[in-house]
Design a protein around this motif. Structure first.
Motif, PDB file in Angstrom:
ATOM      1  N   LEU A  93       0.787  -1.093   0.013  1.00 21.74           N
ATOM      2  CA  LEU A  93       0.018  -0.033  -0.067  1.00 21.74           C
ATOM      3  C   LEU A  93       0.852   1.189  -0.001  1.00 21.74           C
ATOM      4  CD1 LEU A  93      -3.042   0.732   0.242  1.00 21.74           C
ATOM      5  CD2 LEU A  93      -2.298   1.365   2.745  1.00 21.74           C
ATOM      6  N   ASP A  94       0.741   2.202  -1.095  1.00 21.60           N
ATOM      7  CA  ASP A  94       1.628   3.340  -1.042  1.00 21.60           C
ATOM      8  C   ASP A  94       3.223   2.951  -1.292  1.00 21.60           C
ATOM      9  OD1 ASP A  94      -0.618   4.927  -1.204  1.00 21.60           O
ATOM     10  OD2 ASP A  94      -0.511   5.293   0.977  1.00 21.60           O
ATOM     11  N   GLY A  95       3.603   1.851  -1.793  1.00 16.47           N
ATOM     12  CA  GLY A  95       4.883   1.240  -1.817  1.00 16.47           C
ATOM     13  C   GLY A  95       5.355   0.666  -0.573  1.00 16.47           C
ATOM     14  N   GLU A  96       4.445   0.774   0.273  1.00 13.70           N
ATOM     15  CA  GLU A  96       5.010   0.225   1.466  1.00 13.70           C
ATOM     16  C   GLU A  96       4.637  -1.425   1.916  1.00 13.70           C
ATOM     17  OE1 GLU A  96       3.822   2.858   4.810  1.00 13.70           O
ATOM     18  OE2 GLU A  96       4.693   4.248   4.169  1.00 13.70           O
ATOM     19  N   VAL A  97       5.351  -2.214   2.610  1.00 11.61           N
ATOM     20  CA  VAL A  97       4.949  -3.576   3.071  1.00 11.61           C
ATOM     21  C   VAL A  97       4.261  -3.791   4.230  1.00 11.61           C
ATOM     22  CG1 VAL A  97       5.940  -6.009   3.011  1.00 11.61           C
ATOM     23  CG2 VAL A  97       7.069  -4.133   1.151  1.00 11.61           C
ATOM     24  N   HIS A  98       3.185  -4.485   4.185  1.00 12.13           N
ATOM     25  CA  HIS A  98       2.482  -4.755   5.567  1.00 12.13           C
ATOM     26  C   HIS A  98       2.296  -6.136   5.698  1.00 12.13           C
ATOM     27  CE1 HIS A  98       1.699  -0.512   6.127  1.00 12.13           C
ATOM     28  NE2 HIS A  98       1.401  -0.518   4.741  1.00 12.13           N
ATOM     29  N   GLY A  99       2.598  -6.823   6.813  1.00  9.25           N
ATOM     30  CA  GLY A  99       2.504  -8.271   7.079  1.00  9.25           C
ATOM     31  C   GLY A  99       1.358  -8.232   8.110  1.00  9.25           C
ATOM     32  N   LYS A 100       1.518  -8.938   8.968  1.00  8.88           N
ATOM     33  CA  LYS A 100       0.445  -8.979  10.151  1.00  8.88           C
ATOM     34  C   LYS A 100       0.667  -7.933  11.260  1.00  8.88           C
ATOM     35  CE  LYS A 100       0.454 -14.242  10.301  1.00  8.88           C
ATOM     36  NZ  LYS A 100       0.517 -15.427  11.124  1.00  8.88           N
ATOM     37  N   PRO A 101      -0.205  -7.181  11.492  1.00  4.83           N
ATOM     38  CA  PRO A 101      -0.433  -6.059  12.155  1.00  4.83           C
ATOM     39  C   PRO A 101       0.435  -6.567  13.606  1.00  4.83           C
ATOM     40  CG  PRO A 101      -2.427  -6.206  11.547  1.00  4.83           C
ATOM     41  CD  PRO A 101      -1.843  -7.380  11.054  1.00  4.83           C
ATOM     42  N   ARG A 117      -9.528   2.219  -0.507  1.00  7.85           N
ATOM     43  CA  ARG A 117      -8.631   2.288  -1.267  1.00  7.85           C
ATOM     44  C   ARG A 117      -8.216   1.028  -2.032  1.00  7.85           C
ATOM     45  NH1 ARG A 117      -3.668   5.205   1.359  1.00  7.85           N
ATOM     46  NH2 ARG A 117      -3.044   5.161  -0.975  1.00  7.85           N
ATOM     47  N   THR A 118      -7.181   0.894  -2.946  1.00  4.45           N
ATOM     48  CA  THR A 118      -6.642  -0.422  -3.333  1.00  4.45           C
ATOM     49  C   THR A 118      -5.417  -0.580  -2.946  1.00  4.45           C
ATOM     50  OG1 THR A 118      -8.292   0.038  -5.156  1.00  4.45           O
ATOM     51  CG2 THR A 118      -6.423  -1.510  -5.616  1.00  4.45           C
ATOM     52  N   GLY A 119      -4.914  -2.016  -2.458  1.00  3.45           N
ATOM     53  CA  GLY A 119      -3.828  -2.247  -2.406  1.00  3.45           C
ATOM     54  C   GLY A 119      -3.615  -3.704  -3.180  1.00  3.45           C
ATOM     55  N   VAL A 120      -2.125  -4.270  -3.185  1.00  9.32           N
ATOM     56  CA  VAL A 120      -1.711  -5.103  -3.650  1.00  9.32           C
ATOM     57  C   VAL A 120      -1.259  -6.514  -2.907  1.00  9.32           C
ATOM     58  CG1 VAL A 120      -0.518  -6.036  -5.723  1.00  9.32           C
ATOM     59  CG2 VAL A 120      -1.020  -3.602  -5.728  1.00  9.32           C
ATOM     60  N   LEU A 121      -1.971  -7.637  -2.908  1.00  8.19           N
ATOM     61  CA  LEU A 121      -1.601  -8.569  -2.125  1.00  8.19           C
ATOM     62  C   LEU A 121      -0.443  -9.385  -3.055  1.00  8.19           C
ATOM     63  CD1 LEU A 121      -1.878 -11.524  -0.896  1.00  8.19           C
ATOM     64  CD2 LEU A 121      -2.174  -9.587   0.803  1.00  8.19           C
ATOM     65  N   HIS A 122       0.713  -9.557  -2.426  1.00  7.59           N
ATOM     66  CA  HIS A 122       1.676 -10.378  -2.880  1.00  7.59           C
ATOM     67  C   HIS A 122       1.932 -11.772  -2.350  1.00  7.59           C
ATOM     68  CE1 HIS A 122       2.811  -6.809  -5.410  1.00  7.59           C
ATOM     69  NE2 HIS A 122       3.306  -6.195  -4.407  1.00  7.59           N
ATOM     70  N   THR A 123       1.865 -12.838  -3.109  1.00  7.46           N
ATOM     71  CA  THR A 123       2.176 -14.183  -2.396  1.00  7.46           C
ATOM     72  C   THR A 123       3.162 -14.652  -2.976  1.00  7.46           C
ATOM     73  OG1 THR A 123      -0.184 -14.239  -1.618  1.00  7.46           O
ATOM     74  CG2 THR A 123       1.250 -16.303  -1.639  1.00  7.46           C
ATOM     75  N   GLY A 124       4.337 -14.869  -2.107  1.00  2.00           N
ATOM     76  CA  GLY A 124       5.419 -15.591  -2.890  1.00  2.00           C
ATOM     77  C   GLY A 124       5.215 -17.117  -2.663  1.00  2.00           C
ATOM     78  N   HIS A 125       5.613 -17.854  -3.548  1.00  4.49           N
ATOM     79  CA  HIS A 125       5.651 -19.374  -3.576  1.00  4.49           C
ATOM     80  C   HIS A 125       6.929 -20.021  -3.872  1.00  4.49           C
ATOM     81  CE1 HIS A 125       1.362 -17.820  -4.492  1.00  4.49           C
ATOM     82  NE2 HIS A 125       1.139 -19.012  -4.288  1.00  4.49           N
TER      83      HIS A 125
END
Length: 221
Positions: A93-101, A117-125
């Motif tokens: 979100l806004d170029g920042e990375v967020h994991g678990k709060p 707003r819109t965020g992007v959920l990235h999942t690495g495999h």
């Protein structure tokens, strides 16, 4: 004319290097019954070490880095005879990375930024072929899905955080749980938002020379 039955391919066990109930449920719904082995990776330390060596990491690279670390930790510490899958998800979100709060206050503050707003959920495999007769593949990729969030009121945010769910998941939301009411639209793979992209997993297995139904349809030999 009737189809000639194909010979059964040898079933390949899949080891899930994740404690996520959502990832496990996703695999089971797809016909896969994995062995769950949880890693003890220090995520902050892994990211900090990589940043020291390579500089600032993109959000999708962080997800893949952590997925690989978890997969390798499980594969190295256990005598396994199958393929090991590690996954990790982060929200951009806004170029920042967020994991678990870290706590409820952080979850509330994050949702106040996310709402409407819109965020992007990235999942690495990351996949490691740990079979004695396998190809020894060690490969990975990241799937990314745009998530559009509803415009929650302050009261809704506080009530949602009070359920405890946002504290257990990357990005502080779910699409398959209580948070589903607050996701108005997604662009990309729905399963990826849950934490595991089935189409990407199929591609990785294929790259390792393993057919989907060797893991997705366990059968007696």
């Amino acid at each position: 004319m009737p189809l000639t039955p194909r010979p059964l391919a040898t079933a390949v066990p899949l080891v899930l290097a994740s404690a996520s109930p959502a990832r496990l449920a996703t695999l089971r719904a797809a016909g896969i019954e994995p062995v769950v082995v949880v890693s003890n990776v220090d995520e902050d330390a892994v990211v900090a070490e990589a940043a020291d060596r390579y500089g600032t990491l993109a959000p999708e690279d962080i997800a893949l880095l952590l997925a690989r670390a978890k997969c390798e930790a499980v594969a190295q510490a256990n005598d396994l005879a199958g393929v090991v899958l590690g996954c990790d998800s982060v929200l951009e979100l806004d170029g920042e990375v967020h994991g678990k709060p870290a706590d409820a206050a952080e979850a509330v503050a994050r949702w106040r930024r996310m709402r409407g707003r819109t965020g992007v959920l990235h999942t690495g495999h990351w996949l490691i072929d740990d079979r004695d007769d396998g190809e020894g593949a060690t490969i990975g990729a990241t799937a990314s899905t745009a998530v559009h969030f509803a415009s929650l009121t302050d009261e809704e945010i506080e009530d949602y955080v009070a359920t405890g769910e946002p504290l257990q998941v990357a990005g502080a939301f779910t699409v398959d749980g209580l948070g589903g009411a607050f996701v108005t639209r997604i662009e990309g793979d729905h399963h990826n938002v849950v934490g595991l992209s089935l189409p990407l997993l199929r591609d990785l297995l294929g790259d390792a020379g393993i057919g989907w139904f060797q893991v997705a349809a366990p059968r007696d030999e």
